[in-house]
Motif scaffolding. Sequence first.
Motif, PDB file in Angstrom:
ATOM      1  N   ASP A   3     -37.115   4.078   6.926  1.00  0.00           N
ATOM      2  CA  ASP A   3     -36.069   4.236   7.939  1.00  0.00           C
ATOM      3  C   ASP A   3     -34.723   4.453   7.234  1.00  0.00           C
ATOM      4  N   PRO A   4     -33.976   5.513   7.586  1.00  0.00           N
ATOM      5  CA  PRO A   4     -32.679   5.757   6.908  1.00  0.00           C
ATOM      6  C   PRO A   4     -31.711   4.569   7.023  1.00  0.00           C
ATOM      7  N   ASP A   5     -31.885   3.748   8.039  1.00  0.00           N
ATOM      8  CA  ASP A   5     -31.033   2.563   8.163  1.00  0.00           C
ATOM      9  C   ASP A   5     -31.250   1.567   7.030  1.00  0.00           C
ATOM     10  N   LEU A   6     -32.347   1.710   6.285  1.00  0.00           N
ATOM     11  CA  LEU A   6     -32.646   0.783   5.184  1.00  0.00           C
ATOM     12  C   LEU A   6     -32.107   1.267   3.837  1.00  0.00           C
ATOM     13  N   ARG A   7     -31.435   2.409   3.818  1.00  0.00           N
ATOM     14  CA  ARG A   7     -30.850   2.888   2.563  1.00  0.00           C
ATOM     15  C   ARG A   7     -29.783   1.920   2.043  1.00  0.00           C
ATOM     16  N   THR A   8     -29.569   1.941   0.751  1.00  0.00           N
ATOM     17  CA  THR A   8     -28.539   1.091   0.153  1.00  0.00           C
ATOM     18  C   THR A   8     -27.145   1.674   0.377  1.00  0.00           C
ATOM     19  N   LEU A   9     -26.163   0.791   0.333  1.00  0.00           N
ATOM     20  CA  LEU A   9     -24.745   1.130   0.478  1.00  0.00           C
ATOM     21  C   LEU A   9     -24.087   1.130  -0.893  1.00  0.00           C
ATOM     22  N   HIS A  10     -23.183   2.086  -1.099  1.00  0.00           N
ATOM     23  CA  HIS A  10     -22.479   2.204  -2.377  1.00  0.00           C
ATOM     24  C   HIS A  10     -20.987   2.331  -2.070  1.00  0.00           C
ATOM     25  N   HIS A  11     -20.267   1.245  -2.266  1.00  0.00           N
ATOM     26  CA  HIS A  11     -18.860   1.198  -1.857  1.00  0.00           C
ATOM     27  C   HIS A  11     -17.966   1.972  -2.824  1.00  0.00           C
ATOM     28  N   VAL A  12     -17.020   2.720  -2.286  1.00  0.00           N
ATOM     29  CA  VAL A  12     -16.013   3.372  -3.131  1.00  0.00           C
ATOM     30  C   VAL A  12     -14.717   2.558  -3.094  1.00  0.00           C
TER      31      VAL A  12
ATOM     32  N   GLY B 207     -11.885   0.514   0.132  1.00  0.00           N
ATOM     33  CA  GLY B 207     -11.328   0.406   1.481  1.00  0.00           C
ATOM     34  C   GLY B 207     -12.308   0.561   2.621  1.00  0.00           C
ATOM     35  N   GLY B 208     -13.547   0.159   2.434  1.00  0.00           N
ATOM     36  CA  GLY B 208     -14.511   0.249   3.521  1.00  0.00           C
ATOM     37  C   GLY B 208     -15.239   1.572   3.601  1.00  0.00           C
ATOM     38  N   HIS B 209     -14.974   2.446   2.645  1.00  0.00           N
ATOM     39  CA  HIS B 209     -15.713   3.710   2.616  1.00  0.00           C
ATOM     40  C   HIS B 209     -16.896   3.605   1.647  1.00  0.00           C
ATOM     41  N   PHE B 210     -18.067   3.897   2.181  1.00  0.00           N
ATOM     42  CA  PHE B 210     -19.304   3.832   1.403  1.00  0.00           C
ATOM     43  C   PHE B 210     -19.980   5.200   1.403  1.00  0.00           C
ATOM     44  N   TYR B 211     -20.844   5.391   0.424  1.00  0.00           N
ATOM     45  CA  TYR B 211     -21.884   6.407   0.517  1.00  0.00           C
ATOM     46  C   TYR B 211     -23.227   5.694   0.601  1.00  0.00           C
ATOM     47  N   ALA B 212     -24.156   6.289   1.352  1.00  0.00           N
ATOM     48  CA  ALA B 212     -25.538   5.829   1.326  1.00  0.00           C
ATOM     49  C   ALA B 212     -26.228   6.475   0.138  1.00  0.00           C
ATOM     50  N   ILE B 213     -27.307   5.835  -0.347  1.00  0.00           N
ATOM     51  CA  ILE B 213     -28.084   6.502  -1.388  1.00  0.00           C
ATOM     52  C   ILE B 213     -28.745   7.726  -0.773  1.00  0.00           C
ATOM     53  N   GLY B 214     -28.953   8.753  -1.592  1.00  0.00           N
ATOM     54  CA  GLY B 214     -29.433  10.027  -1.075  1.00  0.00           C
ATOM     55  C   GLY B 214     -30.844  10.371  -1.516  1.00  0.00           C
TER      56      GLY B 214
ATOM     57  N   HIS C 113     -36.696   8.678 -13.007  1.00  0.00           N
ATOM     58  CA  HIS C 113     -36.553   8.895 -11.567  1.00  0.00           C
ATOM     59  C   HIS C 113     -35.160   8.460 -11.115  1.00  0.00           C
ATOM     60  N   PHE C 114     -34.476   9.398 -10.478  1.00  0.00           N
ATOM     61  CA  PHE C 114     -33.126   9.153  -9.991  1.00  0.00           C
ATOM     62  C   PHE C 114     -33.068   9.375  -8.480  1.00  0.00           C
ATOM     63  N   TYR C 115     -32.059   8.802  -7.874  1.00  0.00           N
ATOM     64  CA  TYR C 115     -31.601   9.257  -6.563  1.00  0.00           C
ATOM     65  C   TYR C 115     -30.222   9.876  -6.740  1.00  0.00           C
ATOM     66  N   ALA C 116     -29.940  10.903  -5.947  1.00  0.00           N
ATOM     67  CA  ALA C 116     -28.574  11.431  -5.869  1.00  0.00           C
ATOM     68  C   ALA C 116     -27.802  10.581  -4.866  1.00  0.00           C
ATOM     69  N   ILE C 117     -26.478  10.567  -5.001  1.00  0.00           N
ATOM     70  CA  ILE C 117     -25.690   9.887  -3.974  1.00  0.00           C
ATOM     71  C   ILE C 117     -25.830  10.679  -2.677  1.00  0.00           C
ATOM     72  N   GLY C 118     -25.742   9.984  -1.548  1.00  0.00           N
ATOM     73  CA  GLY C 118     -26.027  10.600  -0.262  1.00  0.00           C
ATOM     74  C   GLY C 118     -24.805  10.743   0.628  1.00  0.00           C
TER      75      GLY C 118
END
Lengths: 193, 193
Positions: A166-175, A177-184, B179-184
């Motif tokens: 489920d995409p909701d289970l992807r990890t969060l990667h904080h940059v 001020g509250g802006h994140f990227y999800a793992i891709g 094995h890598f993931y790209a940022i999403g």
Amino acid sequence: MVPSLCPVPLEKAYRLLNHGPTVLVSCRHDGVDDVMAAAWVGVLDFMPPKLTLVLDKDSRTRALIEAGGRFVVQIPTVAQRELTLAVGSVSLNDDADKLRHAGVQLLAEPEVDQPLVAGCSAYLACRLIPEPHNQQTHDLFIAEVTAAWADPAVFRDGHWQFETADPDLRTLHHVAGGHFYAIGESVGDKSQE
Amino acid sequence: MVPSLCPVPLEKAYRLLNHGPTVLVSCRHDGVDDVMAAAWVGVLDFMPPKLTLVLDKDSRTRALIEAGGRFVVQIPTVAQRELTLAVGSVSLNDDADKLRHAGVQLLAEPEVDQPLVAGCSAYLACRLIPEPHNQQTHDLFIAEVTAAWADPAVFRDGHWQFETADPDLRTLHHVAGGHFYAIGESVGDKSQE
């Protein structure tokens, strides 16, 4: 062990953190529970697994960890972005009801007598390796991972399963001020892991 | 400064690493250049910016850094996956022509007299803060970031631009064994950064 989780062998515990997710740090000492967000966490060793963690002197979590020496690092999901922001923005020193206000539900983990934040993808139980110079000079904490568990919906057989989970289970990667990227997406040959 | 790069203000340099990418570490000492891959790198402080880095005792890069005290942490892109794997798999101690075999092209950076790996998205020039206990006991190195640059195609105005940049410029996040993931995708409000 929490029923919905599966154990992760200690020699593969580093894989939970190797791709650089933002984490939640939970701790119980002397009857006080706290949870904070931390992006400044890293792997330090494979076996026994160790990690580093930067904890600001103002954080209550740090005081609890320094006093009790035990804590849990857990990996929040995209679905927990608001919760992650909330526990990263307010100190228990300023809001005694911080955890409830942030929507944190704690799970009991008898094996480590430390609270786990419900809904995360993986958990690493940690024992502080006291290093007073690092802690005082650099706010840097070193810990050994004594047990690890993961939600088999997103980490099983020693591998993250972001491709099919489920995409909701992807990890969060904080940059900032509250802006994140999800793992891709996956890059490279997973079978070689 | 390398012409295609823009300076990153030091107070925003932590944002280059905050989301947990795998990096390349390059170093020149006494006429010897080396480059290695490292996933175990983390932010230690905002200003002056500092980072932590775990360097195995077997790595030649480590020996050069211990001798010279200067190095560069750079962030490889999805397009550089093979190069990243190659410099992470072979030691200069075993292949004197490692860099050529891995396809590494080095750029001169007069400002720091250290080699930069061409094609990366961002660069952090580092000065070792000697900590003999950490280095010997934990293979853990602490450094101050003295200058930073980024490719404005993917990091500008203090923000990563993964949403609009060429997907080949995304960061790599290593799990294990190549094995890598790209940022999403972006999660949350970037304007608050």
